[in-house]
Design an enzyme around this catalytic site. Sequence first.
Site, PDB file in Angstrom:
ATOM      1  N   HIS A  55       0.669  -1.103   0.095  1.00  0.00           N
ATOM      2  CA  HIS A  55       0.079   0.084   0.057  1.00  0.00           C
ATOM      3  C   HIS A  55       0.936   1.104   0.179  1.00  0.00           C
ATOM      4  CE1 HIS A  55      -3.103  -2.845   1.040  1.00  0.00           C
ATOM      5  NE2 HIS A  55      -2.509  -3.041   2.167  1.00  0.00           N
ATOM      6  N   HIS A 217      -6.808  -4.485  -0.996  1.00  0.00           N
ATOM      7  CA  HIS A 217      -6.398  -5.862  -0.898  1.00  0.00           C
ATOM      8  C   HIS A 217      -6.595  -6.666  -2.375  1.00  0.00           C
ATOM      9  CE1 HIS A 217      -6.188  -4.720   3.154  1.00  0.00           C
ATOM     10  NE2 HIS A 217      -5.360  -4.928   3.216  1.00  0.00           N
TER      11      HIS A 217
END
Lengths: 355, 217
Positions: A55, A217
Amino acid sequence: MKKLVNNAEDVTVEQLKGFGLAHDEIDVHFDPNYVCVAAPVQDRVAVVSGGGSGHEPLHGGYVGLGMLDAACPGQVFTSPTPDQMFEAGKAVHGGRGILQIVKNYTGDVMNFQMAADMLRDEGIEVRNIIIDDDVALKDSLYTAGRRGLGTTVIAEKVCGAASLEGYDLDRLAALCKKVNIHGKSMGMALTSCTTPQNGTPSFELPEDEMEIGIGIHGEPGILRDKIRSADEVTEILTDRILDDEAYTRNLSEWDPAKGDWTDVEVTDITLQKGDEVIAIVNGMGGTPLSELYTVYAKLADLTARRGIRIVRSLVGNYITSLEMAGVSITLVKTDEEILRLYDAPVKTPALRWGM
Amino acid sequence: MTETLTTAVTAPMVRAWIERSAKVLADNRAYLTELDAPIGDSDHGNNMDRGFKAALEKLPEGDDIGAMLKSVAMSLISKVGGAAGPLYGTMFLDGAKPLAGKTSLSADELAQFFDDAVAGVMKRGRSDVEMKTMLDALAPAARAFREEAAKGSDIRAALKAAAEAARQGMEATIPMQAQRGRASYLGERSIGHQDPGATSSHLILQAFSDVVEEAAQ
């Protein structure tokens, strides 16, 4: 899979190595893995976060003066483990307790709670505040609840500044909660993404389709549709954020009086005419900046029409899903306190102003 | 074959349980990951395999069952990651708490171990049965163990009943809609898939029953 990796098993460690070498003001520790400010934290609350890798720049890129004191990276898209937060917490504890900012994913919430329990056993006071700002999910009773998205970045910035101002742990935890209930986000994907471990895309998305309401995700979103224009996509996301009703759910918090974790009912604000907001138009990792600014233009138009004023903005990659193409929009309602702390100087690899 | 009662689980049996669990989870690594793919993130088999390998490596010498199970808990917490790490870690940690210093366990003590383990997982996961999680295998197993043990204190029979209850509980997750974890985001699309966590829980309990059965023969 076409990626700049050496060995899929080593991607987390190898990127941490590079990160440490590139940034002198940040120390990188291995086994357990965490990054923290090189300068000792003294007589103020330490602010710690973490989550799966993939991320970036979240969270390591936000370690530095005026933001996070430490960040714990897990494997790609996998929560870090409590031993990481335990060691990171001990390393940055400055005698006034620790605020852990936790995105609402099942693994993250539990691992940070265990770490808090372990730190408390060492005599360190810890509060965990959960960020769950993803308006794509309506329901908290039959799901793990809303996920943590872009509001996390604003919470880390604002709480880091408040720690420097001398906020104590209770006040800092209350501030973090306020930012969470003031923040709303929603994302979409044009392409899927591939974790180095799996080697294949986490979902299939045909060339002419898009996925709306995704997390970070590579999990599928809430609906799939034919691809639309930038303006139409922006409208779908923005309308959902602006029309989001007051969302009530139970979040797990540490109750110092009871000495136990307890469910606390939390209700979001709704955005109203006259509100001032910080806006993030966030790239998912593989979106050109030119497309993000196209989205921003429409977002500015849509908010203005509703009488909502964007007083600060971030356009770029702030909370990503590897190489996914797509965008998420975050609006955080500001007040005097949030805006003052947001504007305070910050010096991190990914966010820097005022110094 | 004459049937003799098994009235105590010894430290070597607990050690064998952990060894067998590690082996069974390694053997089922691909299967668990396959179950995880449609409703999770395709890593449950790898994570459990890695965790129990570490647990086995770090298992302390000696006969202190409480210390052994606590060590397993800490290994799982630091090596499994995701949601399974804290949940399985808490299961062993909370279950082991009253067992410090014990070198063998009676049926009552084992029943308490299972009850404490289930309560710990429920609290940590803010979860209950019928939410399509490992609790759907663990909770019926704990209940079956206590009921069967109450009949005649034969641990072998009780563990067999527990493993069978876990198997049925695991299969019962197939038609359920997930209400916890990443699978819950899928809503109705989670229906029709067997829960990977309930499956690994069944494997671990079956391993326990098998090693105690073998020790008695």
